[in-house]
Design an enzyme around this catalytic site. Structure first.
Site, PDB file in Angstrom:
ATOM      1  N   GLU A 163       0.830  -1.203   0.000  1.00 52.70           N
ATOM      2  CA  GLU A 163       0.000   0.000   0.000  1.00 52.70           C
ATOM      3  C   GLU A 163       0.864   1.251   0.000  1.00 52.70           C
ATOM      4  O   GLU A 163       0.624   2.197  -0.763  1.00 52.70           O
ATOM      5  CB  GLU A 163      -0.935   0.006   1.207  1.00 52.70           C
ATOM      6  CG  GLU A 163      -1.819   1.235   1.307  1.00 52.70           C
ATOM      7  CD  GLU A 163      -2.772   1.348   0.130  1.00 52.70           C
ATOM      8  OE1 GLU A 163      -2.817   2.431  -0.494  1.00 52.70           O
ATOM      9  OE2 GLU A 163      -3.447   0.364  -0.180  1.00 52.70           O
ATOM     10  N   SER A 195      -7.754   2.395  -3.218  1.00 54.30           N
ATOM     11  CA  SER A 195      -6.498   2.836  -2.613  1.00 54.30           C
ATOM     12  C   SER A 195      -5.517   3.292  -3.678  1.00 54.30           C
ATOM     13  O   SER A 195      -4.582   4.038  -3.388  1.00 54.30           O
ATOM     14  CB  SER A 195      -5.874   1.711  -1.784  1.00 54.30           C
ATOM     15  OG  SER A 195      -5.587   0.595  -2.601  1.00 54.30           O
ATOM     16  N   ASP A 230       1.073   4.105  -3.070  1.00 54.04           N
ATOM     17  CA  ASP A 230       0.780   5.521  -2.849  1.00 54.04           C
ATOM     18  C   ASP A 230       1.949   6.403  -3.264  1.00 54.04           C
ATOM     19  O   ASP A 230       1.779   7.390  -3.998  1.00 54.04           O
ATOM     20  CB  ASP A 230       0.450   5.764  -1.372  1.00 54.04           C
ATOM     21  CG  ASP A 230      -0.861   5.140  -0.947  1.00 54.04           C
ATOM     22  OD1 ASP A 230      -1.611   4.681  -1.827  1.00 54.04           O
ATOM     23  OD2 ASP A 230      -1.142   5.105   0.265  1.00 54.04           O
TER      24      ASP A 230
END
EC number: 3.4.14.10
Length: 596
Positions: free
Chosen positions: A286, A501, A290
């Site tokens: 994750e 996400s 990002d």
């Protein structure tokens, strides 16, 4: 995402309250522990807990009036974002209010050195025994059978009636919810021979099978544009749950997909003992996703990875759980850290890809943290959140003991002071991706800025799904971006990642590009986006009218537990705003023409 299906607990404790407790007023009460959580023993009386106490503002509308004044195009104060000192003055409670609360704490046994007055919040540390006497409650150790995490919590707490009107909440007490990255659990090594692919194969046409920065640049009209390096246009990326962004993986990503950005990097903001360990065995997917897309799409901007501690190793002795694992609340830690930064150190855009079902969190907690997002907005921060990856819902049942069939809105995406990002897939046409969460809040009323757009959708919807959602609630998402099969380097290997996400950091980078465009013309950053988006900015987004979400399949996608099934449960993408893609996906060139 943990779903709260309540089971009865502690009824005998409630019935056995001493009469001296009658001078106290209950602040928060849960009927029972959440689904999957069970009591495993009493809390160690000597265990020390760090508490946050939120002071109820005497005039809560003052904050809301301020954020709308500085964020609504056409108003006299538009763009005149507050400095930290101005925000502190706006929120500061009366001296006698703070003194009354602190007096209660010290008279109840909390040591003065364990109390910190932060204006509208008071932090205090004390042991379980003292906390139980203060709040007229009993703490227990609860274990989550899904994750094996243990926490010291209670189901009810009280404060003296004389100060009850000034106490909005005290946590950690009744907060069981756990954040989750908003990804759809599709994590797979890519078999494509990337080295053999040409630059043309990384273009928009290939978004159908693989999303890269080149694909997003072409699809959303960014071209080769990059932001300028300037102190007044920073990007922040939130990191929780021991997710650490890896510099080596970023370098590999930039070398392959954004070679002109090679050498650009990010800084670290470590909060409450947070780390950004390099090369460890833990999850970094994750965080890498990002950072790689934020830096890759705006590589000259100053980017900070805010890593907040909040979950430690598993606890072998469940009767004495590790303090760092069980009692540190990361959202509050991060938000309180950010709102105390000087304005020239604040990010102009904050991207967060974590969330939980709204109902799994105490109502006082969602209100207090949503107000903190509003505070960031008053200082000019565009707060970006992924909308979630469960369509209209996963468990699709209430946690109030009735187990009623109900769609599950996601928080913080449902907070009216954040901009929520849904997901899309494919090109020609770009369509809603099936896992993209959206819907209507059961906690927050629909803000006025949404009225026209959402009422139009509800008129089209008619009676479909009546009773399964709150038509008067804050509707989300607001806008959308690609959310399926992003190419990400993780631990040196290419991985395909899907979920909103991914949509959130891509959108955050585009907002930073718009800020750069405005700053170059002498205008301030955009700040809280929604009043602009719903009044004029929507025309700069490509309306998504194909596809839809799905959910309520009969099984919770996170726990695997059997849940409510709603046949064909879905939000469809339609003309105009809809609760799966909002107003649609960005067209950068069109957006520059409708900026305030």
């Amino acid at each position: 995402m943990l779903v709260l299906k309540f089971v009865c607990l502690l009824a005998s404790v409630a019935a056995a309250k001493p009469t001296s407790w009658s001078s106290h007023k209950v602040v928060e009460h849960l009927e029972s522990a959440p689904e999957g959580w069970r009591i495993v023993g009493a809390a160690d009386p000597a265990a020390v807990i760090d508490f946050w106490l939120a002071i109820e503002r005497e005039n809560p509308e003052q904050l809301y009036d301020t954020i709308y004044d500085v964020s609504t195009p056409g108003r006299a104060r538009y763009g005149k974002h507050l400095k930290r000192e101005e925000l502190d003055d706006l929120l500061r409670p009366r001296v006698e209010t703070s003194e009354g609360i602190i007096s209660w704490l010290t008279n109840g046994g909390v040591k003065p050195q364990g109390i910190r007055d932060e204006g509208d919040w008071i932090r205090f540390s004390t042991d379980v025994k003292t906390a139980e006497q203060l709040m007229k409650t009993q703490f227990h150790v609860f274990k989550d059978d899904v994750s094996s995490v243990s926490r010291i919590r209670t189901l009810e707490y009280s404060v003296p009636a004389s100060i009850s009107s000034h106490v909005q909440m005290i946590q950690p007490t009744t907060l069981f919810g756990r954040q989750k990255p908003q990804n759809s659990l599709i994590l797979s090594p890519l078999t494509t021979d990337l080295e053999a692919m040409s630059e043309e194969e990384f273009s928009a046409s290939n978004c159908r099978s693989l999303v890269t920065t080149a694909c997003l640049r072409e699809l959303y009209g960014l071209g080769d544009r990059v932001t300028q390096a300037r102190d007044d246009n920073r990007i922040g990326v939130s990191g929780f749950l021991e997710e650490y962004a890896q510099y080596r993986d970023l370098d590999l990503f930039l070398s392959r997909f954004e070679p002109s950005a090679k050498g650009f990097n990010f800084s670290e903001g470590l909060i409450a003992g947070g780390k950004n360990t390099q090369g460890g065995p833990g999850s970094s997917t994750e965080a890498n996703l990002d950072m790689q897309y934020v830096v890759g799409l705006s590589h000259k901007a100053k980017v900070t990875y805010y890593s907040t501690a909040g979950r430690g190793p598993l606890i072998p002795d469940l009767s004495q759980p590790d303090q760092a694992s069980n009692d540190n609340e990361p959202y509050l830690e991060q938000l309180r850290y950010l709102v105390k930064l000087p304005k020239n150190q604040l990010p102009s855009v904050l991207s967060t890809s974590y969330g939980d079902t709204e109902q799994s969190l105490p109502a006082s907690y969602t209100k207090a943290t949503c107000d903190l997002f509003a505070q960031l907005g008053t200082m000019g921060v565009s707060v970006i959140f992924s909308s979630g990856d469960t369509g209209p819902g996963s468990s699709c049942q209430t946690n109030d003991g009735k187990n009623s069939t109900r769609f599950n809105p996601i928080y913080p995406a449902s907070c009216p002071f954040v901009t929520s990002i849904g997901g899309t897939v494919g090109t020609e046409p770009e369509r809603a991706v099936s896992f993209s969460s959206g819907g209507f809040s059961d906690r927050f009323p629909r803000p006025q800025y949404q009225d026209n757009a959402v009422k139009g959708y509800l008129k089209i919807l008619g009676n479909q799904w009546s009773g399964l959602f709150n038509p008067n609630g804050r509707a989300f998402p607001d806008i959308a971006a690609q959310g399926s099969n992003y190419a990400v380097y993780d631990k040196g290997r290419m991985t395909g990642v899907s979920g909103t996400s991914a949509s959130a950091p891509a959108m955050a980078a585009i907002i930073a590009q718009l800020n750069d465009f405005r700053l170059a013309k002498g205008s301030p950053v955009l700040g809280f986006l929604n009043p602009w988006i719903y009044s004029k900015g929507f025309s700069g987004f490509t309306d998504i009218v194909d596809g839809g979400s799905r959910g309520c399949t009969g099984y919770d996608i996170y726990s695997g537990l059997k849940a409510k099934r709603v046949p064909y449960a879905s939000w469809n993408a339609t003309k105009g705003w809809d609760p799966v893609t909002g107003f649609g996906t960005p067209n950068f060139q069109a957006l520059t023409k409708v900026l305030p």
